[in-house]
Design a protein around this motif. Structure first.
Motif, PDB file in Angstrom:
ATOM      1  N   GLN A 221     -25.227 -16.920 -28.318  1.00 12.97           N
ATOM      2  CA  GLN A 221     -24.458 -18.003 -28.948  1.00 12.97           C
ATOM      3  C   GLN A 221     -23.854 -18.965 -27.928  1.00 12.97           C
ATOM      4  O   GLN A 221     -23.421 -20.048 -28.306  1.00 12.97           O
TER       5      GLN A 221
ATOM      6  N   TYR B 269     -32.191 -13.707 -34.609  1.00 12.85           N
ATOM      7  CA  TYR B 269     -31.074 -14.669 -34.587  1.00 12.85           C
ATOM      8  C   TYR B 269     -31.622 -16.069 -34.785  1.00 12.85           C
ATOM      9  O   TYR B 269     -32.589 -16.466 -34.133  1.00 12.85           O
TER      10      TYR B 269
ATOM     11  N   ARG C 104     -30.243 -19.957 -34.849  1.00 11.87           N
ATOM     12  CA  ARG C 104     -29.168 -20.940 -34.749  1.00 11.87           C
ATOM     13  C   ARG C 104     -29.553 -22.128 -35.619  1.00 11.87           C
ATOM     14  O   ARG C 104     -30.367 -22.958 -35.231  1.00 11.87           O
TER      15      ARG C 104
ATOM     16  N   LEU D   7     -23.538 -16.110 -40.086  1.00 16.86           N
ATOM     17  CA  LEU D   7     -22.572 -15.900 -39.021  1.00 16.86           C
ATOM     18  C   LEU D   7     -21.879 -17.236 -38.746  1.00 16.86           C
ATOM     19  O   LEU D   7     -22.545 -18.220 -38.438  1.00 16.86           O
TER      20      LEU D   7
ATOM     21  N   ASP E  36     -26.790 -18.318 -37.716  1.00 15.58           N
ATOM     22  CA  ASP E  36     -25.555 -18.830 -37.107  1.00 15.58           C
ATOM     23  C   ASP E  36     -25.338 -20.277 -37.547  1.00 15.58           C
ATOM     24  O   ASP E  36     -26.127 -21.162 -37.217  1.00 15.58           O
TER      25      ASP E  36
ATOM     26  N   SER F 224     -22.396 -21.854 -36.914  1.00 11.01           N
ATOM     27  CA  SER F 224     -21.188 -22.345 -36.233  1.00 11.01           C
ATOM     28  C   SER F 224     -21.417 -23.653 -35.480  1.00 11.01           C
ATOM     29  O   SER F 224     -20.465 -24.345 -35.148  1.00 11.01           O
TER      30      SER F 224
END
Lengths: 170, 275
Positions: free
Chosen positions: A74, B8, B10, B31, B53, B55
């Motif tokens: 991340q 994962y 993004r 997430l 994700d 975010s």
């Protein structure tokens, strides 16, 4: 790299303590483990691994966060600062670290790097905090040695010294 | 204490995140800040095959006025809301509640919508949402629907969100100009989950009281008037009505006593804030 396969170690580049570094991480690798095991930053301490104790706190783009609650993938391209980067290149401790030493703000030292990073963020946003606000912020860290007394004293000392050094410059 | 392996993604847009949720169904989890989710994944209480994700989706990072509500996007952190200069004037209940939510270090990362999605019965934001009568905006590739707070949270860690939906934003009504607001809670340590929490709104003679941490979800009670001599019996009836239970942190009896005392104090404070 928007999609990352679970079984592959992916190359991650980030800005760590002022340096551009690259390391490998599979998606499930926690940032705390990436920093310790891939980047050998042993100033990141790992204790509870679920966001309660605060030992693994680092700065992400200047904000104090739990590195055990973030995945390494991340933070690609982001800035991470750890306690390993607080001293200058000659190993001279910064004013906060020196105050911790002076006021016996650590005993075993396990919680210390995380607290230093939280205080760094906190003082950047609140240069003259009240003791109450400081203690409230410190509630995000577990210290089982000091009872927090020395920590509070050290931080308030740094606040006073930074304020007086600013006023003497003007 | 290490998560099971997961893919994962993004997501770079809302549509990309919604498409992933539609394709992977129950195998995927969203997430955002991860301050509850990652802890649960570390404990392997959750074992997602894919984490999506959201975010870094910039179009989800906002605080804006939408009619008489504050609308807060899914990527907005709790720290960003707390630092918003208009928060105190727009909705003092949130300004009073947010400092109780975790710690500075978790608010820096944790999101407003994520806390509401997690639906912990003792969490501050779901209680504020329920007490203020807010709304949750859910989006999927099938479209958008808006649920009231009461319809959204269905129990402990349980909501009416479908597997392919994401909370795109929440809407929290702004303060009525003449009403008074107060928030208080009791936790074993500062920043821990509340043993009991209260949110009070006083408007004219009317009182609304939201209670968290006792039932399986935030519970909201209204009185059109509440004279001084009936506050205690009313709170006592309410304390029993919540059917709080013994657990590791507190006995049911202690929780009832907290509801009586915190409730009385919050009503008094909210009334003193009326103008």
């Amino acid at each position: 790299m928007p999609f990352l396969n679970k079984n592959t170690r992916h190359s991650i580049t980030l800005f760590l303590d002022g340096r551009k570094v690259t390391g490998l991480a599979e998606p499930r690798l926690l940032l705390s483990d990436f920093l310790r095991q891939e980047q050998f930053i042993n100033a990141v301490h790992v204790a509870c691994e679920h966001g309660v104790c605060g030992a693994c706190t680092v700065l992400l783009d200047g904000k104090a966060v739990r590195s055990c609650l973030i995945f390494a993938v991340q933070v690609a391209g982001r800035r991470i600062d750890t306690a390993a980067g607080l001293a200058d290149e000659n190993g001279e401790l910064n004013d906060l670290q020196r105050a911790f030493r002076r006021h016996h703000a650590l005993q075993c030292g396990y919680c210390t790097p995380g607290i230093l990073m939280s205080v760094t963020d906190f003082l950047a946003r609140n240069p003259q905090p009240t003791e109450g606000a400081l203690r409230e912020m410190l509630s995000g860290h577990l210290c089982r040695c000091t009872g927090y007394t020395g920590i509070v004293r050290a931080v308030l000392d740094v606040v006073a010294k930074r304020v007086s050094s600013r006023s003497s410059c003007t | 204490m290490k998560p099971k392996a997961f893919d994962y993604l993004r997501a770079e847009s809302i549509d990309e995140a919604l498409a992933a949720l539609a394709e992977h169904g129950t195998r995927a989890l969203l997430l955002a800040g991860g301050q509850s989710l990652v802890a649960m994944v570390n404990f392997r209480l959750l074992e997602p095959a894919l984490l999506v994700d959201i975010s870094s989706i910039n179009s989800l990072r906002y605080i804006r006025m939408a009619g008489n509500s504050l609308e807060i996007g899914a990527a907005t952190t709790q720290a960003e809301l707390l630092a918003w200069p208009e928060l105190e004037s727009r909705q003092p209940l949130l300004a009073k509640a947010l400092p109780f939510l975790g710690h500075m270090q978790t608010r820096n990362r944790g999101t407003v919508c994520g806390s509401i999605a997690h639906a912990d019965p003792s969490s501050e934001l779901p209680l504020c949402l329920a007490t203020l009568g807010g709304e949750v905006i859910l989006r999927s590739i099938r479209g958008e629907r808006v649920l009231s707070a009461a319809d959204f949270q269905t129990g402990m860690l349980a909501t009416a969100r479908h597997q392919d939906e994401m909370i795109a934003a929440v809407r929290l009504p702004v303060a009525q100009p003449t009403a008074g607001y107060h928030f208080d809670e009791m936790a074993i340590r500062r920043g821990d989950f509340a043993v009991a929490s209260v949110a009070a709104v006083a408007s004219g003679e009317a009182v609304r009281l939201g209670i968290g941490g006792v039932a399986d979800r935030p519970m909201v009670y209204d009185w059109s008037e509440l004279e001084e001599n009936i506050i205690d019996p009313a709170l006592n009836a309410l304390a029993w009505d919540l059917h709080g239970q013994d657990d590791l942190h507190a006995s049911a009896r202690y929780r009832r006593e907290l509801v009586r005392r915190l409730g009385r104090r919050a009503i008094k404070e909210a009334r003193s804030c009326r103008s």
